[in-house]
Design a protein around this motif. Structure first.
Motif, PDB file in Angstrom:
ATOM      1  N   ASN B 111       0.798  -1.229   0.000  1.00 30.63           N
ATOM      2  CA  ASN B 111       0.000   0.000   0.000  1.00 30.63           C
ATOM      3  C   ASN B 111       0.831   1.281   0.000  1.00 30.63           C
ATOM      4  O   ASN B 111       0.365   2.331   0.389  1.00 30.63           O
ATOM      5  N   GLY B 112       2.079   1.160  -0.403  1.00 32.53           N
ATOM      6  CA  GLY B 112       2.887   2.368  -0.544  1.00 32.53           C
ATOM      7  C   GLY B 112       3.717   2.724   0.680  1.00 32.53           C
ATOM      8  O   GLY B 112       4.692   3.464   0.565  1.00 32.53           O
ATOM      9  N   PHE B 113       3.334   2.200   1.844  1.00 32.12           N
ATOM     10  CA  PHE B 113       4.120   2.459   3.052  1.00 32.12           C
ATOM     11  C   PHE B 113       5.128   1.336   3.275  1.00 32.12           C
ATOM     12  O   PHE B 113       4.765   0.158   3.242  1.00 32.12           O
ATOM     13  N   LEU B 114       6.358   1.702   3.510  1.00 30.25           N
ATOM     14  CA  LEU B 114       7.383   0.710   3.840  1.00 30.25           C
ATOM     15  C   LEU B 114       7.243   0.348   5.313  1.00 30.25           C
ATOM     16  O   LEU B 114       7.350   1.223   6.184  1.00 30.25           O
ATOM     17  N   THR B 115       7.029  -0.943   5.577  1.00 30.28           N
ATOM     18  CA  THR B 115       6.872  -1.367   6.961  1.00 30.28           C
ATOM     19  C   THR B 115       8.141  -2.006   7.491  1.00 30.28           C
ATOM     20  O   THR B 115       8.883  -2.645   6.738  1.00 30.28           O
ATOM     21  N   PRO B 116       8.409  -1.855   8.779  1.00 29.50           N
ATOM     22  CA  PRO B 116       9.589  -2.516   9.363  1.00 29.50           C
ATOM     23  C   PRO B 116       9.547  -4.032   9.152  1.00 29.50           C
ATOM     24  O   PRO B 116      10.585  -4.646   8.946  1.00 29.50           O
ATOM     25  N   GLU B 117       8.354  -4.606   9.189  1.00 34.35           N
ATOM     26  CA  GLU B 117       8.253  -6.058   9.047  1.00 34.35           C
ATOM     27  C   GLU B 117       8.717  -6.500   7.660  1.00 34.35           C
ATOM     28  O   GLU B 117       9.508  -7.435   7.524  1.00 34.35           O
ATOM     29  N   ALA B 118       8.200  -5.861   6.648  1.00 36.79           N
ATOM     30  CA  ALA B 118       8.586  -6.251   5.285  1.00 36.79           C
ATOM     31  C   ALA B 118      10.048  -5.906   5.021  1.00 36.79           C
ATOM     32  O   ALA B 118      10.773  -6.667   4.365  1.00 36.79           O
ATOM     33  N   ALA B 119      10.480  -4.777   5.525  1.00 38.26           N
ATOM     34  CA  ALA B 119      11.875  -4.393   5.349  1.00 38.26           C
ATOM     35  C   ALA B 119      12.801  -5.381   6.055  1.00 38.26           C
ATOM     36  O   ALA B 119      13.865  -5.744   5.536  1.00 38.26           O
ATOM     37  N   GLU B 120      12.376  -5.850   7.221  1.00 34.43           N
ATOM     38  CA  GLU B 120      13.182  -6.823   7.959  1.00 34.43           C
ATOM     39  C   GLU B 120      13.319  -8.127   7.167  1.00 34.43           C
ATOM     40  O   GLU B 120      14.374  -8.751   7.170  1.00 34.43           O
ATOM     41  N   ARG B 121      12.252  -8.543   6.477  1.00 38.79           N
ATOM     42  CA  ARG B 121      12.356  -9.753   5.646  1.00 38.79           C
ATOM     43  C   ARG B 121      13.403  -9.582   4.550  1.00 38.79           C
ATOM     44  O   ARG B 121      14.192 -10.474   4.275  1.00 38.79           O
ATOM     45  N   VAL B 122      13.398  -8.419   3.925  1.00 37.39           N
ATOM     46  CA  VAL B 122      14.409  -8.168   2.896  1.00 37.39           C
ATOM     47  C   VAL B 122      15.805  -8.157   3.529  1.00 37.39           C
ATOM     48  O   VAL B 122      16.750  -8.759   3.012  1.00 37.39           O
ATOM     49  N   TRP B 123      15.919  -7.495   4.658  1.00 37.98           N
ATOM     50  CA  TRP B 123      17.210  -7.465   5.359  1.00 37.98           C
ATOM     51  C   TRP B 123      17.697  -8.883   5.670  1.00 37.98           C
ATOM     52  O   TRP B 123      18.853  -9.227   5.398  1.00 37.98           O
ATOM     53  N   GLN B 124      16.815  -9.680   6.234  1.00 41.66           N
ATOM     54  CA  GLN B 124      17.209 -11.047   6.605  1.00 41.66           C
ATOM     55  C   GLN B 124      17.671 -11.819   5.373  1.00 41.66           C
ATOM     56  O   GLN B 124      18.684 -12.515   5.389  1.00 41.66           O
ATOM     57  N   PHE B 125      16.903 -11.710   4.310  1.00 39.70           N
ATOM     58  CA  PHE B 125      17.255 -12.445   3.097  1.00 39.70           C
ATOM     59  C   PHE B 125      18.576 -11.952   2.525  1.00 39.70           C
ATOM     60  O   PHE B 125      19.475 -12.748   2.228  1.00 39.70           O
ATOM     61  N   GLN B 126      18.700 -10.645   2.391  1.00 41.46           N
ATOM     62  CA  GLN B 126      19.878 -10.089   1.715  1.00 41.46           C
ATOM     63  C   GLN B 126      21.167 -10.282   2.518  1.00 41.46           C
ATOM     64  O   GLN B 126      22.259 -10.167   1.949  1.00 41.46           O
ATOM     65  N   THR B 127      21.036 -10.534   3.801  1.00 40.06           N
ATOM     66  CA  THR B 127      22.255 -10.737   4.593  1.00 40.06           C
ATOM     67  C   THR B 127      22.473 -12.210   4.920  1.00 40.06           C
ATOM     68  O   THR B 127      23.322 -12.544   5.728  1.00 40.06           O
ATOM     69  N   SER B 128      21.694 -13.074   4.249  1.00 36.54           N
ATOM     70  CA  SER B 128      21.757 -14.495   4.605  1.00 36.54           C
ATOM     71  C   SER B 128      22.943 -15.215   3.991  1.00 36.54           C
ATOM     72  O   SER B 128      23.355 -16.262   4.482  1.00 36.54           O
ATOM     73  N   THR B 129      23.494 -14.723   2.910  1.00 33.85           N
ATOM     74  CA  THR B 129      24.652 -15.403   2.318  1.00 33.85           C
ATOM     75  C   THR B 129      25.800 -14.436   2.081  1.00 33.85           C
ATOM     76  O   THR B 129      26.524 -14.536   1.087  1.00 33.85           O
ATOM     77  N   GLY B 130      25.956 -13.511   3.009  1.00 33.30           N
ATOM     78  CA  GLY B 130      27.121 -12.644   2.983  1.00 33.30           C
ATOM     79  C   GLY B 130      27.286 -11.914   1.672  1.00 33.30           C
ATOM     80  O   GLY B 130      26.327 -11.356   1.142  1.00 33.30           O
ATOM     81  N   ARG B 131      28.470 -11.900   1.160  1.00 36.19           N
ATOM     82  CA  ARG B 131      28.797 -11.052   0.038  1.00 36.19           C
ATOM     83  C   ARG B 131      28.260 -11.540  -1.296  1.00 36.19           C
ATOM     84  O   ARG B 131      28.568 -10.933  -2.321  1.00 36.19           O
TER      85      ARG B 131
END
Lengths: 352, 352, 352, 352
Positions: B111-131
């Motif tokens: 709905n256009g608002f960035l939520t901490p929950e959804a952002a946290e999922r991206v963070w978790q995924f993107q930092t899951s295999t390092g570089r």
């Protein structure tokens, strides 16, 4: 005293400003796109001025944007553009063309004009070890040059002939093209001829009486296809694109009184003031640097005189010569009046 | 009838235009640089409005340029920015941020608002295999959102708190920030608070009564150092930078009559017209889409009614729902008058 | 006859190949990452050889990859690197550094060595108009140079001192560093000293007896943080990273017999053969071009003799002099034997 | 116990290693270029295997390099590539394709296969507002997929037909193509057919018994012209290019005994071991995740069992399901033997 620092010190010529004011309340489609009748009209006027129906005319907000989109849109990632070492894209744009992944390939030309001989040396070198070197695919020139030089027909055709023989596209930076084409030194070089031989070039507005804006004329099929996307991707697409349309309409519309269109007249004024200044300074014993017949004039002066001139008229120092004297630049514009020149000459007489 | 297509259909608000006309003949230093008193004054006014002396204020010609330079200047090459999937930088800028080598990392927020929950999922995924994955280093939000949503204090602080905890910088796209902050839905979110928590953000002018222009407020040291160079390298530096200074001066100068500065007043008018339209359409039985309290209003209508409305007022279709109905957008601006709204409502009454 | 075309004509030195074969069946963690004991061991050996515990040691598959990641990782987008005009990154890598958005800023140095004087001229020019020009932030040198030149301690320190004074980082391309450091011309310049003064540099393997591979030594904090991501983003991360670990282990492991490690010994052989060839050719009356004390030797010969030599030993033509004579390059390697040199000299005697 | 962590844990298959050793002393031209007979021979063998004389065959050192050069070389700056959201180029390459300025456009496909339906949704969206969005110009698929899925003829042709209808080029990442094509699930999809329909694709070596290396088959004219330069500009050109030639020669040479070429046989072994493992685990009551008929097998297991399996055989966790169970991956390779599988099954029996 009026400054002679640059040709972008003032706002816009009165006719341009009036056009903006008088169209201000209109609601117009955005982004120079379909439905913007001002942009469409400006496009038609420019095509007519170029004598070609088959070119695309697009707009950029300034010279660097026009150079970035125009030059890189002619090239593939691994290709480069040959230019003089003092070319604007090589030194004055913070690496903007390179930042789009294309390589700028400077020659050793020293006076602002790209010569076939120097370009050929770059070509020979860059193609000597195949894919280990950036492959030249275009040449970049500017008219006028960084030193106010004006391309004439013979010089221009010689370079274009060389480029054609090598399969290189010709891009012309026309930030000061109006000053160039209205100069006596153009000797036969016309807008129509440029439009005939260049893959792409632009007609400068920022330095010729508009608030901002350059009009790109594109003959090259690759760039035609790329431009609409590239100008957005490179962050150069104006939401209120109508501003560009309205200004170029005003600049290229044929006056009812039979006069030349404004774009040409503004440049003629700038040139006339520049030559009045040049002749005056020469009469006073000042030493010109190079032979400019356009709206930028360069003179060799001592540091002391430079300080006085700079304080009075904002002229800028370009080089320091080996003998310690400086090369300073005086720039006239659409806004300069003969009286402004005379006022500067009166001061200069006290320094000569 | 006045179009409700966009908030960049007209030229500039009269006060802005007058400021441009009245300063037109001045000779001013170029490129928003030293000696341009209009830019310096505008900077001071904006710093004061933000309640921070230690931020840099810089200018861009439009939103894409502000986003490109602002976002990429916060990041290293291998870093990315988290945003909603409908974020302007993710879908509407032809890949401009990506073209500068940084990666846009969209969440599944709907709905256009960035939520901490959804952002946290991206963070978790993107930092899951390092570089092997792009590392998030910033978040991008816009106020108002793509759907006209207005951030309130609690929502804004929740996101900033999450970002702080992850060491991520917050960038706020303020193309329509004036509309957001003057909306009742802002509920405590102020310009000063945004300036306190964001690494960088901008105050939009293009969509709030200027010819063009956005003012970036920069607290982040890396971006402070980079901006002056990046804005040139990314082809966004205006030669006649004074145009930006003059417009933002006019927008933020405190009127002698004790009223609010123009930037706020223009947005209040746009919002008032938007709410008048919303209330009117709801009264007529039209179904709103989402809850916008800003200058963009979305409604669900049938294809037939859409055609009539579009022809009459230029509203644009945003989505097609699964039942075949369309989501259309009406945009008001500084130029919209109550009478324009009423004229549209009269027409809408015949379609309800 | 053995070719003298390049130092990458053969596969790997026997010791390197044996190490690869003997470890082939091991299962090792990928990407040079945690759990790859060969890489970790090689890192420890190289840190010890450099005399620094606080540097990061990382691997690249070849020189261009090491240059691209190393140089661009030291710089921000709008910054550039000063180097000689014949520098590998300026002419022989198809614009690879530029393709990552950083600008290469060549000096007019003519003999392969970057001098403080020429670098200062570039610095002065590039900082003369503020953000309108790419800002230099690093210097790039290679040891040996493109012409086989060997940096000595005094020359190296003079450049580093100048760079330090300007706040510029020093990057050293060490594709042929083993040949340089084992040359008599190094005159006091040691690996430890390089490791002390450079922001980053690399120890070349490809041109010193490995199948491929360069080991980067990184002291700079920005590059330390960036390298692991950049090497992947720039497509230079090897899945079987162990191959790099195994080879550099074999190259830097201290032999039980008290001899030098292989990396040094291979280079000593290449240098010895090169000097034997140089002395022999000079004795035969051939004219050397420049003064190389490393594994590349340059001679001035007529086109006819060039053709014969090229057919016999694969030497390559580098330049054409103004008198029509050619500068040809002979390269020896770890694989060259004294007998190979003598065979070539016997042939050369018939051409002298 | 042999690890089942990846198919790049070991060095090279014995036949590959022997070929490298036996050619080690040859002097060969560099950079896979003219005069490298191993590369030329490998090219001829691969063209024959593909049944096309008119394709270019080029080499890359690994999958990311092949993807970066292959995908970006098909596109102009402002164009993008459609792929699944779990595609390697979208998540596992640190933004490498984006770093070359092209945009990755993920679909919402969930199982690794790119479907025409999901791709069409992306197409419709991306072309809905003209040049304000990245224009799709290619699709990227991988065979096998990230989840070990094998494309069959019908599925492949359906996607290619859709892409053809939209004018999109098809790029196939073949890092595990040997495993895919030797799987029973390929159902009619052949190398010849892929070569007929793809603009470009590659035959993976790194994950099929080589030390490293992928062979790109290029039919697209734009990429044919660009590849030689791009592979250098993107820092992927190996000095000792012969290593790639020698390995692919050994992989595709027709054995005298009438057997299949090595590339196929190594994959058949990997697949056979994977299916033996799959059948064994299923018999033991383990729950497979998805239907892989290739060398990667995915199973759903509890966290405790995962820990035991990971310690024993190095299998990796891919996802956490909503019920807390984990999806783990077992990978077999050319080096796996039936006895290794049985040893793992014996252990697994104690955990079931």
């Amino acid at each position: 005293m009026r400054m002679f620092r640059s040709d972008y010190s003032e706002g816009a010529a009165p006719e341009i400003l009036r056009a903006l004011v008088s169209t201000n309340d209109e609601q117009v489609a955005g982004y120079t796109e379909e439905g913007d009748e001002h942009c469409d009209h400006a496009r038609a006027l420019i095509r007519a001025a170029c004598g070609r129906d088959d070119v695309d005319v697009e707009f950029a907000i300034g010279g660097t944007s026009a150079n970035v989109v125009g030059v890189t849109g002619l090239l593939d990632d691994w290709e480069g553009v040959i230019c003089t070492k003092d070319a604007h894209i090589n030194v004055h744009e913070t690496g903007a063309v390179g930042a789009c992944g294309r390589t700028v390939l400077p020659t050793d030309d020293a006076n602002g004009f790209l010569t076939p001989e120097a370009a050929e040396r770059v070509w020979q070198f860059q193609t000597s070890t195949g894919r280990h070197m950036t492959r030249p695919a275009a040449v970049y020139i500017s008219d006028t040059t960084e030193l106010g030089g004006v391309w004439d027909l013979a010089r221009f055709d010689a370079l274009c002939d060389w480029a054609d023989a090598r399969g290189l596209k010709v891009f012309l930076d026309g930030a000061r093209l109006a000053s160039a084409l209205t100069s006596s030194a153009a000797e036969g070089l016309t807008l129509e001829h440029i439009a005939e031989r260049c893959a792409a070039f632009y007609l400068g507005g920022t330095k010729n009486g508009m608030l901002f804006g350059e009009a790109l004329v594109i003959a090259d099929p690759k760039l035609k296809r790329a431009f609409p996307y590239l100008i957005k991707e490179r962050a150069g697409l104006l939401a209120k694109g109508r501003l560009l349309g309205v200004q170029f309409e005003a600049a290229f519309e044929q006056p009812a009184d039979g006069n030349e269109a404004l774009w040409w007249r503004l440049a003629r004024n700038a040139n006339a003031c520049a030559l009045r200044l040049r002749d005056g300074l020469v009469s006073l014993g000042f030493e010109p640097y190079g032979e400019s017949a356009s709206n930028q004039q360069f003179f060799v002066v001592s540091p002391e005189v430079t300080r006085s001139l700079e304080a009075a008229c904002g002229c800028e120092t370009f080089y320091t010569l080996s003998d310690g004297r400086l090369v300073v630049r005086f720039v006239s514009s659409w806004a300069t009046r003969a009286a402004d020149v005379d006022e500067l000459l009166t001061l200069a007489a006290t320094l000569a």
